[in-house]
Design a protein around this motif. Structure first.
Motif, PDB file in Angstrom:
ATOM      1  N   ALA A   1      -4.278   2.127 -20.676  1.00 13.00           N
ATOM      2  CA  ALA A   1      -4.351   3.098 -21.768  1.00 13.00           C
ATOM      3  C   ALA A   1      -4.714   4.479 -21.244  1.00 13.00           C
ATOM      4  O   ALA A   1      -4.206   5.499 -21.722  1.00 13.00           O
ATOM      5  N   TRP A   2      -5.592   4.527 -20.255  1.00  9.12           N
ATOM      6  CA  TRP A   2      -5.949   5.822 -19.667  1.00  9.12           C
ATOM      7  C   TRP A   2      -4.749   6.424 -18.934  1.00  9.12           C
ATOM      8  O   TRP A   2      -4.514   7.633 -19.015  1.00  9.12           O
ATOM      9  N   ALA A   3      -4.012   5.601 -18.223  1.00  8.81           N
ATOM     10  CA  ALA A   3      -2.831   6.110 -17.518  1.00  8.81           C
ATOM     11  C   ALA A   3      -1.805   6.654 -18.510  1.00  8.81           C
ATOM     12  O   ALA A   3      -1.194   7.710 -18.273  1.00  8.81           O
ATOM     13  N   GLN A   4      -1.614   5.962 -19.622  1.00  8.77           N
ATOM     14  CA  GLN A   4      -0.679   6.445 -20.641  1.00  8.77           C
ATOM     15  C   GLN A   4      -1.130   7.787 -21.201  1.00  8.77           C
ATOM     16  O   GLN A   4      -0.318   8.711 -21.391  1.00  8.77           O
ATOM     17  N   ALA A   5      -2.431   7.921 -21.472  1.00  8.79           N
ATOM     18  CA  ALA A   5      -2.949   9.177 -22.020  1.00  8.79           C
ATOM     19  C   ALA A   5      -2.816  10.310 -21.009  1.00  8.79           C
ATOM     20  O   ALA A   5      -2.444  11.442 -21.360  1.00  8.79           O
ATOM     21  N   LEU A   6      -3.108  10.031 -19.743  1.00  3.67           N
ATOM     22  CA  LEU A   6      -3.009  11.065 -18.720  1.00  3.67           C
ATOM     23  C   LEU A   6      -1.558  11.495 -18.535  1.00  3.67           C
ATOM     24  O   LEU A   6      -1.253  12.698 -18.441  1.00  3.67           O
ATOM     25  N   ARG A   7      -0.654  10.547 -18.492  1.00  2.00           N
ATOM     26  CA  ARG A   7       0.767  10.869 -18.353  1.00  2.00           C
ATOM     27  C   ARG A   7       1.228  11.762 -19.519  1.00  2.00           C
ATOM     28  O   ARG A   7       1.951  12.746 -19.330  1.00  2.00           O
ATOM     29  N   ARG A   8       0.761  11.425 -20.712  1.00  2.00           N
ATOM     30  CA  ARG A   8       1.149  12.192 -21.900  1.00  2.00           C
ATOM     31  C   ARG A   8       0.632  13.628 -21.838  1.00  2.00           C
ATOM     32  O   ARG A   8       1.368  14.582 -22.127  1.00  2.00           O
ATOM     33  N   LEU A   9      -0.617  13.800 -21.452  1.00  3.13           N
ATOM     34  CA  LEU A   9      -1.196  15.144 -21.427  1.00  3.13           C
ATOM     35  C   LEU A   9      -0.583  16.012 -20.335  1.00  3.13           C
ATOM     36  O   LEU A   9      -0.336  17.206 -20.545  1.00  3.13           O
ATOM     37  N   VAL A  10      -0.380  15.441 -19.156  1.00  3.04           N
ATOM     38  CA  VAL A  10       0.200  16.232 -18.074  1.00  3.04           C
ATOM     39  C   VAL A  10       1.599  16.707 -18.454  1.00  3.04           C
ATOM     40  O   VAL A  10       2.005  17.829 -18.126  1.00  3.04           O
ATOM     41  N   ALA A  11       2.340  15.894 -19.190  1.00  6.86           N
ATOM     42  CA  ALA A  11       3.718  16.241 -19.548  1.00  6.86           C
ATOM     43  C   ALA A  11       3.813  17.193 -20.734  1.00  6.86           C
ATOM     44  O   ALA A  11       4.850  17.837 -20.932  1.00  6.86           O
ATOM     45  N   ASP A  12       2.748  17.313 -21.522  1.00  3.60           N
ATOM     46  CA  ASP A  12       2.824  18.049 -22.783  1.00  3.60           C
ATOM     47  C   ASP A  12       1.799  19.178 -22.803  1.00  3.60           C
ATOM     48  O   ASP A  12       0.656  19.004 -23.231  1.00  3.60           O
ATOM     49  N   GLY A  13       2.217  20.349 -22.327  1.00  2.00           N
ATOM     50  CA  GLY A  13       1.317  21.497 -22.289  1.00  2.00           C
ATOM     51  C   GLY A  13       0.859  21.924 -23.668  1.00  2.00           C
ATOM     52  O   GLY A  13      -0.282  22.377 -23.850  1.00  2.00           O
ATOM     53  N   SER A  14       1.709  21.784 -24.677  1.00  2.00           N
ATOM     54  CA  SER A  14       1.334  22.162 -26.036  1.00  2.00           C
ATOM     55  C   SER A  14       0.197  21.289 -26.543  1.00  2.00           C
ATOM     56  O   SER A  14      -0.755  21.775 -27.177  1.00  2.00           O
ATOM     57  N   LEU A  15       0.262  19.991 -26.267  1.00  2.00           N
ATOM     58  CA  LEU A  15      -0.806  19.085 -26.684  1.00  2.00           C
ATOM     59  C   LEU A  15      -2.104  19.416 -25.946  1.00  2.00           C
ATOM     60  O   LEU A  15      -3.183  19.414 -26.557  1.00  2.00           O
ATOM     61  N   ARG A  16      -2.008  19.689 -24.650  1.00  2.00           N
ATOM     62  CA  ARG A  16      -3.218  20.067 -23.911  1.00  2.00           C
ATOM     63  C   ARG A  16      -3.880  21.271 -24.557  1.00  2.00           C
ATOM     64  O   ARG A  16      -5.105  21.304 -24.755  1.00  2.00           O
ATOM     65  N   ARG A  17      -3.090  22.284 -24.885  1.00  2.00           N
ATOM     66  CA  ARG A  17      -3.664  23.499 -25.462  1.00  2.00           C
ATOM     67  C   ARG A  17      -4.258  23.248 -26.841  1.00  2.00           C
ATOM     68  O   ARG A  17      -5.339  23.750 -27.164  1.00  2.00           O
ATOM     69  N   SER A  18      -3.574  22.461 -27.667  1.00  2.00           N
ATOM     70  CA  SER A  18      -4.079  22.242 -29.024  1.00  2.00           C
ATOM     71  C   SER A  18      -5.389  21.457 -29.004  1.00  2.00           C
ATOM     72  O   SER A  18      -6.330  21.779 -29.743  1.00  2.00           O
ATOM     73  N   LEU A  19      -5.474  20.426 -28.154  1.00  2.00           N
ATOM     74  CA  LEU A  19      -6.719  19.671 -28.056  1.00  2.00           C
ATOM     75  C   LEU A  19      -7.839  20.538 -27.496  1.00  2.00           C
ATOM     76  O   LEU A  19      -8.973  20.520 -28.007  1.00  2.00           O
ATOM     77  N   GLY A  20      -7.529  21.294 -26.447  1.00  2.00           N
ATOM     78  CA  GLY A  20      -8.549  22.142 -25.842  1.00  2.00           C
ATOM     79  C   GLY A  20      -9.017  23.229 -26.787  1.00  2.00           C
ATOM     80  O   GLY A  20     -10.227  23.526 -26.867  1.00  2.00           O
ATOM     81  N   ASP A  21      -8.105  23.849 -27.521  1.00  2.00           N
ATOM     82  CA  ASP A  21      -8.492  24.901 -28.458  1.00  2.00           C
ATOM     83  C   ASP A  21      -9.359  24.347 -29.587  1.00  2.00           C
ATOM     84  O   ASP A  21     -10.339  24.979 -30.003  1.00  2.00           O
ATOM     85  N   ALA A  22      -8.999  23.167 -30.100  1.00  3.44           N
ATOM     86  CA  ALA A  22      -9.796  22.567 -31.174  1.00  3.44           C
ATOM     87  C   ALA A  22     -11.187  22.189 -30.679  1.00  3.44           C
ATOM     88  O   ALA A  22     -12.191  22.369 -31.389  1.00  3.44           O
ATOM     89  N   ALA A  23     -11.257  21.670 -29.451  1.00  2.00           N
ATOM     90  CA  ALA A  23     -12.556  21.317 -28.890  1.00  2.00           C
ATOM     91  C   ALA A  23     -13.420  22.563 -28.721  1.00  2.00           C
ATOM     92  O   ALA A  23     -14.622  22.549 -29.020  1.00  2.00           O
ATOM     93  N   ARG A  24     -12.829  23.650 -28.255  1.00  2.00           N
ATOM     94  CA  ARG A  24     -13.605  24.879 -28.078  1.00  2.00           C
ATOM     95  C   ARG A  24     -14.065  25.429 -29.430  1.00  2.00           C
ATOM     96  O   ARG A  24     -15.190  25.917 -29.546  1.00  2.00           O
TER      97      ARG A  24
END
Length: 408
Positions: free
Chosen positions: A356-379
């Motif tokens: 499950a961790w590998a799936q999540a990491l693969r998803r985040l590395v491939a999806d810059g938009s998702l990385r930004r949205s999660l990071g912005d919401a966390a901040r």
């Protein structure tokens, strides 16, 4: 995991029970912060103490930190922790690391408090010193776990029975629930839940230079920041490095003995151990990471494996990840769900499921938009709730009349 120990419900009635002394209302309190650990040290409790003192001082209070001498020497303790020189640090050594030695040190702290201008409030984690100084001024007792050794448990029971604090501060709702259940005689004594916190890196007046980073230009960088001892999920971090040989995985932190142990074990060539860094310098690493990992296990141990705290943990690094707006993968544990929201501020995955961790990491590395949205919401959540300034206001709310303006 040790179950909470029920305390007999018999005892003094509400009318007979000692009352916390009143705190004199004033715009800026004189606060004595009693820390049982060392400054400087390698451990998070010293960061917590220095940051809390800094936040109290920024809110207009006059603060003195009473701590044990550092386990090593730095030129400037305030600079080492990345805080301003706006509170005093008094070191009080213990003759030895035994209960008798801690009692001697506690009496020395009490003597200092009585020789100098008495504080308006005594705040801290140091059970020995809090008990010794309990009648000098009102107390706020902060605790991050239920006591499980007979000696400190008896001290805590005596403190809460004979000289009850103005309030107890805990770091998670789970811990607050367990204290209320264990100490049924506390009655209406306030228990304030105040998770750990972080400093806003964008408010720093002393931005750090980027550290040298080994690895390959252009490779995705996966970061872990924190200690390397049991329960921190280092095996899972290294498993991700092995599954993603095209990524570089960086582990920042760790006491020398833990660092040596992991290096001797060997591991993937794309995993880089950076070792302990001064707390004031760690901020420079976060912007270099594409994804950060918080693989806490169900059982999390303190340094040396002395205490298991997984049920109640509020990892400071979570809030630092949020402060920097990083995309987080974290363990799906009830205590972390008190702060994090899956799919909104992070991705939560089972702590014992590498697939499950590998799936999540693969998803985040491939999806810059998702990385930004999660990071912005966390901040955004961090800025709204989780700065040290917010925490200082929360733990003192109603005890002072300070106009809690934003720190300069």
């Amino acid at each position: 995991m040790t179950e909470p120990r029920p305390t007999p419900r018999h005892g003094p009635s509400e009318e007979e029970r000692p009352r916390p002394p009143a705190i004199r209302a004033r715009a800026g309190l004189r606060i004595a912060y009693l820390h049982p650990g060392s400054v400087p040290s390698l451990y998070a409790n010293s960061v917590h103490a220095m940051r809390m003192c800094d936040a109290f001082a920024a809110a207009g209070h006059v603060v003195t930190l009473y701590t044990a001498p550092g386990t090593y020497t730095v030129d400037d303790a305030h600079a080492y922790y990345g805080v301003r020189h706006r509170f005093a640090v008094r070191t009080v050594p213990s003759p030895d690391y035994t209960p008798d030695g801690y009692r001697v040190r506690a009496e020395q702290v009490r003597s200092l408090l009585t020789r100098e201008t008495a504080p308006d409030l005594i705040y801290g984690h140091d059970l020995y010193a809090l008990t010794a100084a309990a009648r000098i001024a009102p107390l706020v007792y902060e605790t991050h776990r239920l006591r499980d050794d007979p000696h400190t448990l008896s001290i805590e029971q005596r403190l809460l029975r004979d000289t009850p604090p103005a309030r107890i501060v805990v770091i998670t709702h789970a811990l607050g629930h367990d204290y209320r259940r264990t100490y049924g005689h506390l009655g209406a004594l306030p228990i304030v839940v105040a998770p750990e916190a972080a400093e806003d890196p964008r408010a720093s007046t002393r931005p750090a230079d980027p550290p040298p980073m080994p690895g390959r230009p252009g490779a995705p960088r996966i970061g872990y920041v924190g200690h390397l001892y049991e329960g921190r999920g280092i095996e899972l971090v290294l498993a991700m490095a092995a599954r993603f040989p095209d990524h570089d995985v960086h582990l920042v932190g760790g006491a020398p003995e833990d660092l040596d142990r992991w290096r001797r074990r060997g591991g993937p060539k794309n995993a880089y151990f950076h070792g302990h860094q001064p707390p004031g310098a760690v901020d420079a690493y976060y912007p270099l990471f594409d994804v950060v990992l918080a693989p806490y296990q169900a059982k999390v141990y303190t340094a040396g494996g002395h205490c298991e705290t997984g049920r109640w943990a509020s990892p400071m690094k979570i809030f630092e990840y949020m402060a920097h707006g990083r995309a987080i993968i974290a363990s799906d544990l009830p205590v972390l769900r008190e702060v994090l929201r899956d799919g909104a501020t992070c991705l939560l995955r089972p702590h014992d499921d590498p697939d499950a961790w590998a799936q999540a990491l693969r998803r985040l590395v491939a999806d810059g938009s998702l990385r930004r949205s999660l990071g912005d919401a966390a901040r955004r959540q961090f800025l709204d709730c989780h700065t040290w300034h917010h925490r200082a206001r929360r733990v003192l709310a109603g005890l002072d009349t300070a106009d809690a303006a934003a720190p300069p």
